[in-house]
Design an enzyme around this catalytic site. Structure first.
Site, mmCIF file in Angstrom:
data_model
loop_
_atom_site.group_PDB
_atom_site.id
_atom_site.type_symbol
_atom_site.label_atom_id
_atom_site.label_comp_id
_atom_site.label_asym_id
_atom_site.label_seq_id
_atom_site.Cartn_x
_atom_site.Cartn_y
_atom_site.Cartn_z
ATOM 1 N N LYS A 1 5.117 8.704 3.143
ATOM 2 C CA LYS A 1 5.412 7.885 1.965
ATOM 3 C C LYS A 1 4.812 8.571 0.763
ATOM 4 O O LYS A 1 3.615 8.842 0.740
ATOM 5 C CB LYS A 1 4.760 6.510 2.096
ATOM 6 C CG LYS A 1 5.480 5.597 3.034
ATOM 7 C CD LYS A 1 4.939 4.185 2.927
ATOM 8 C CE LYS A 1 5.586 3.327 3.970
ATOM 9 N NZ LYS A 1 5.118 1.955 3.941
ATOM 10 N N ALA B 1 8.717 -0.118 -2.342
ATOM 11 C CA ALA B 1 8.143 -0.338 -3.673
ATOM 12 C C ALA B 1 7.127 0.742 -4.024
ATOM 13 O O ALA B 1 6.929 1.071 -5.181
ATOM 14 C CB ALA B 1 7.489 -1.712 -3.717
ATOM 15 N N ASP C 1 3.427 -11.057 4.398
ATOM 16 C CA ASP C 1 4.837 -10.701 4.201
ATOM 17 C C ASP C 1 5.464 -10.261 5.515
ATOM 18 O O ASP C 1 6.172 -9.260 5.572
ATOM 19 C CB ASP C 1 4.935 -9.585 3.158
ATOM 20 C CG ASP C 1 6.373 -9.388 2.676
ATOM 21 O OD1 ASP C 1 7.206 -10.288 2.886
ATOM 22 O OD2 ASP C 1 6.661 -8.318 2.111
ATOM 23 N N LYS D 1 9.300 6.837 -2.296
ATOM 24 C CA LYS D 1 10.261 7.292 -1.289
ATOM 25 C C LYS D 1 9.558 7.561 0.045
ATOM 26 O O LYS D 1 8.386 7.909 0.081
ATOM 27 C CB LYS D 1 10.911 8.579 -1.775
ATOM 28 C CG LYS D 1 11.973 8.364 -2.844
ATOM 29 C CD LYS D 1 12.799 9.610 -2.974
ATOM 30 C CE LYS D 1 14.016 9.557 -3.794
ATOM 31 N NZ LYS D 1 14.377 8.706 -4.770
HETATM 32 P P1 AMP Z 1 8.656 0.981 3.049
HETATM 33 O O1 AMP Z 1 8.166 1.747 1.867
HETATM 34 O O2 AMP Z 1 7.628 0.848 4.131
HETATM 35 O O3 AMP Z 1 9.292 -0.330 2.668
HETATM 36 O O4 AMP Z 1 9.817 1.886 3.696
HETATM 37 C C1 AMP Z 1 11.116 2.007 3.168
HETATM 38 C C2 AMP Z 1 12.085 2.377 4.291
HETATM 39 O O5 AMP Z 1 11.719 3.653 4.865
HETATM 40 C C3 AMP Z 1 12.036 1.392 5.473
HETATM 41 O O6 AMP Z 1 12.928 0.303 5.282
HETATM 42 C C4 AMP Z 1 12.459 2.260 6.646
HETATM 43 O O7 AMP Z 1 13.863 2.305 6.731
HETATM 44 C C5 AMP Z 1 11.923 3.649 6.279
HETATM 45 N N1 AMP Z 1 10.616 3.885 6.942
HETATM 46 C C6 AMP Z 1 9.389 3.496 6.501
HETATM 47 N N2 AMP Z 1 8.428 3.876 7.366
HETATM 48 C C7 AMP Z 1 9.048 4.528 8.373
HETATM 49 C C8 AMP Z 1 8.596 5.148 9.595
HETATM 50 N N3 AMP Z 1 7.289 5.167 9.930
HETATM 51 N N4 AMP Z 1 9.517 5.705 10.413
HETATM 52 C C9 AMP Z 1 10.839 5.661 10.086
HETATM 53 N N5 AMP Z 1 11.321 5.093 8.963
HETATM 54 C C10 AMP Z 1 10.455 4.530 8.118
#
Ligand code: AMP
Length: 739
Positions: A486, A462, A593, A465
């Site tokens: 992020k 949310a 959550d 990317k």
């Molecule tokens: P989020 O914004 O935390 O919901 O992340 C979206 C997607 O990015 C997650 O479902 C993971 O597949 C991938 N992701 C997030 N953080 C990481 C991380 N530290 N290492 C690897 N993949 C990640």
């Protein structure tokens, strides 16, 4: 610790004469500042240096006589109030006259005046001799040149008094350019132009007492196409052979497989990752392959071209061992991957005409079976329709759905309806309010943008990317390391503030089962958070791909084959999540959550809690849209959270029970057979998720102890962790055998 404070009002303080940087508390949070009816005479040049969010500044009715424009340089003010100050007419006020005329910041209907000798003059009619805001313009013959060539840029300037002029040139690792100055020009001579200048501003700035002027230019430095790297494939959603290429004009990318040119299809194609910073010509991308089999093992040659040159590089990629039942006569084994020379048409990565016929026959048989099965199911469902598994009358529930949604919306503590991203931020804010002691604005580490090199996209949440990236100078032990970054989708003022607060919170939360947060990068946009990279992504997807039906390859590309997770591995996963939750509970931090989609899996089955907001975009079906806007993870929520929006350490314990259930069902959605409204009915009526087939009764006992209706009767996280730890050390004999 200072309270969160976006507005500050200081009035009638006669002792206040000087304002300095130290006088402004929590400068980063400050949005509105009023200092009025004081004896304020002097504002230090750096007083607002760190108040980047300040948009409203009221300095009415003080003793200010001089107010240089440089004080306001760091700000993006929307409104400035200055009325009631004995401002002295002079060149130092010229900027204010310009603001008044150009409405650079809203000065409203203030009748601003300045004092000239004894008389007061309206600011608009102040006449000044020899006082002009600097004007600047850059002159060059052609900003397009080849790497290694030289270029001269001339910065013309005018303004009175004579302005100070300087060039701001990005550091690109070559010899510093030469500068020469005359009365009205500042000449910059760049020898041996480097490709690093592309897409970056070269700026000429001039300032004097009256104000500031600047002009900028970008060079177009052409250089041959070059491959920066090509690496072994990694498995993330699809298989990806990652690469980075550079060149100006941007190079064309093509591939050869085992020496023949590769036709791109929906199943095998080059995907390029857009550069969110847009300040480099380097392009990152993947050769993406959808479920490649052993026939895709071979040599991959990346070829890049632009009008100035060509480069190529070959790697050998092994996707899968040849199956043991290999029969050289088998049509699938003699088929070749699709290359243009072979003139094959592709419907899938390994499909051949023979296989296609075989595939079609199997598909027809399967379709017929599915139809028969569906018809039987429909008849059965029709019969049971009036009374579902949990005794919920579906049509009755549907009739109530809007009412229920409305009452849930009503219980939304009076907040306005929110969009998905807003509601994530709302959730974060609530966490902050519940957990105000976890902020530390000075602890957040700032990482330089140039130290972050994006590789490819990992997912989207949310917030925005998530990319895999290389980060330089993060740890003294390693020159560079892989990280997950992020990027914040929209950088509105409030999103920025929430970003800052989340960063402060994440910096404080440090535990071996909480994903490591390295810091932020706030130079320009997008705003970025840097986390440790968890190789296997989120736990939910990991569980699903390690279920009884998944005969998949290890995503590390090692070629090692994994079957379904064992009982001992499931207990190991559960114990680690519990350990992270014990830590959060010990801080009285309420997650709100907890779910497998918000945990991450790294090397050697290390699991960490990885998201403190709501990852709703990908898993949107896991959330219930209340009244059309707010999204709630109702399937993980206890009755008191659903009914009264009460989130506590005990409601986290309930969610942990659901996480255990997810682990032992290989990532099934809780109450997957029910609609959201039916699930709400079941949970609030006290029904429990059934024991998963692969779950020993000792573990189901733990789940049930999390699902006590009375929050106080739920077992503590510490107890749950100890019980799981004991079970992980000596897994119970487990009688349910998977077929
Ligand atoms: P989020 O914004 O935390 O919901 O992340 C979206 C997607 O990015 C997650 O479902 C993971 O597949 C991938 N992701 C997030 N953080 C990481 C991380 N530290 N290492 C690897 N993949 C990640």
């Amino acid at each position: 610790m200072e309270p969160l404070c976006a507005t500050r009002v200081i009035e009638n303080q006669i002792s206040l004469t000087n304002l300095t940087l130290e006088d402004i508390k929590n400068p980063r949070e400050l949005k509105n500042l009023t200092i009025s009816k004081t004896q304020l005479q002097f504002i230090a040049a750096d007083a607002f240096q760190t108040s980047r969010n300040l948009i409203y500044l009221n300095l009415a009715s003080n003793r200010l006589q001089h107010l240089p424009w440089t004080i306001f340089r760091p700000l993006r003010l929307q409104e400035l109030v200055l009325v009631g100050n004995p401002l002295q007419c002079g060149c130092g006020l010229r900027w204010l006259q310009v603001w008044q005329a150009t409405r650079q910041a809203e000065l409203g209907n203030q009748s601003l005046t300045c004092v000239e000798g004894e008389a007061e003059t309206p600011l608009a009619s102040m006449v000044l001799e020899g006082c002009d805001v600097p004007r600047v313009w850059i002159d060059y013959s052609n900003a397009s040149l080849r790497e290694g060539e030289s270029i001269t840029l001339t910065c013309h300037f005018a303004g009175q008094p004579r302005p100070e002029v300087e060039w701001q040139v990005p550091e690109v690792g070559t010899a510093p350019p030469l500068v020469s100055q005359s009365d009205s020009e500042l000449v910059l001579w760049i020898q041996n132009a480097s490709s690093g200048f592309n897409l970056r501003n070269i700026t000429c700035q001039a300032e004097n007492e009256a104000g500031f002027g600047q002009d900028a230019v970008q060079l177009d430095v052409r250089f041959p196409a070059v491959i920066k790297y090509v690496d072994q494939a990694v498995n993330y959603h699809l298989w990806c052979i990652p690469f980075s290429v550079d060149g100006n004009p941007p190079p064309q990318v093509s591939w050869q497989f085992d020496g023949r040119s590769l036709n791109e299809t929906d199943y095998v194609r080059t995907t390029l990752i857009p550069d969110p910073y847009r300040n480099s010509t380097v392009v990152h991308g993947c050769l993406s392959l959808n479920r490649p089999t052993h026939i895709w093992n071979g040599n991959y040659t990346l070829i890049v071209r632009n009008p100035l040159g060509t480069d190529s590089l070959t790697i050998y990629q092994h996707f899968m061992d040849v199956p043991e039942s290999f029969n050289p006569e088998d049509p699938i084994m003699v088929s070749l991957p699709p290359t243009s020379d072979r003139n094959s048409t592709l419907a899938g990565p390994v499909e051949t005409p023979e296989e296609h016929t075989f595939g079609v026959s199997v598909a027809v048989v399967l379709a017929v079976c599915a139809c028969i099965f569906l018809s039987i199911m429909l008849i059965v469902l029709n019969k049971c329709g009036q009374h579902s598994k949990f005794g919920v009358n579906r049509s009755a529930v549907l009739a109530q759905e809007d009412e229920l949604a409305m009452s849930l919306q009503f219980m939304n503590l009076g907040t306005s309806p929110l969009t998905s991203a807003e509601s994530k931020l709302d959730a974060l804010k609530t966490n902050f309010i519940e957990n105000p002691q976890y902020f530390c604005s000075t602890c957040v580490r700032h990482i330089k943008r140039r130290d972050i090199v994006l590789k490819w996209e990992l997912g989207e949440g949310a917030f925005g990317k998530v990319f895999l990236a290389e980060c330089h100078n993060l740890s003294p032990a390693q020159e560079k390391m892989l990280v997950a970054v992020k990027a914040l989708k929209e950088a509105t003022e409030s999103a920025r503030l929430d970003f800052q607060r989340e960063a402060e919170l994440l910096t404080v939360l440090q535990h071996e089962h909480i994903v490591k947060f390295y810091g932020v990068c706030t130079e320009g946009e997008p705003l970025i958070m840097v986390f440790e990279y968890m190789k296997h992504g989120d736990l939910n997807r990991f569980l699903r791909s390690h279920g009884p039906d998944a005969k998949i390859l290890d995503s590390s590309g090692s070629g090692q084959s994994f079957g379904p997770l064992t009982l001992s591995q499931m207990l190991q996963i559960a114990t680690q999540v519990a350990s992270g939750m014990v830590y959060l509970a010990s801080l009285h931090f309420v997650h709100r959550d907890l779910a497998t989609r918000n945990c991450l899996v790294g090397r050697s089955l290390v699991v960490k809690i990885g998201d403190f907001g709501m990852s709703r975009d990908i898993y949107s079906t896991d959330y219930y849209r209340v009244g059309g806007r707010t999204m709630l993870p109702i399937r993980w929520m206890p009755p008191e959270s659903i009914l009264y929006r009460k989130f506590t350490t005990e409601s986290d314990i309930w969610s942990f029970g659901v996480v255990l259930w997810e682990i032992f069902t290989y990532g099934k959605q809780p109450w997957y057979q029910l609609s959201n409204t039916e699930a709400i009915e079941c949970i609030t009526q006290g029904r429990e998720l059934e024991r998963p087939r692969t779950c020993p009764s000792e573990v189901y006992d733990i789940m049930q102890s999390c699902w006590q209706r009375e929050p106080q009767q739920r077992q503590t996280m510490k107890n749950i962790h100890s019980r799981l730890q004991a079970l992980a050390k000596a897994p119970p004999v487990y009688l349910d055998i998977l077929s």
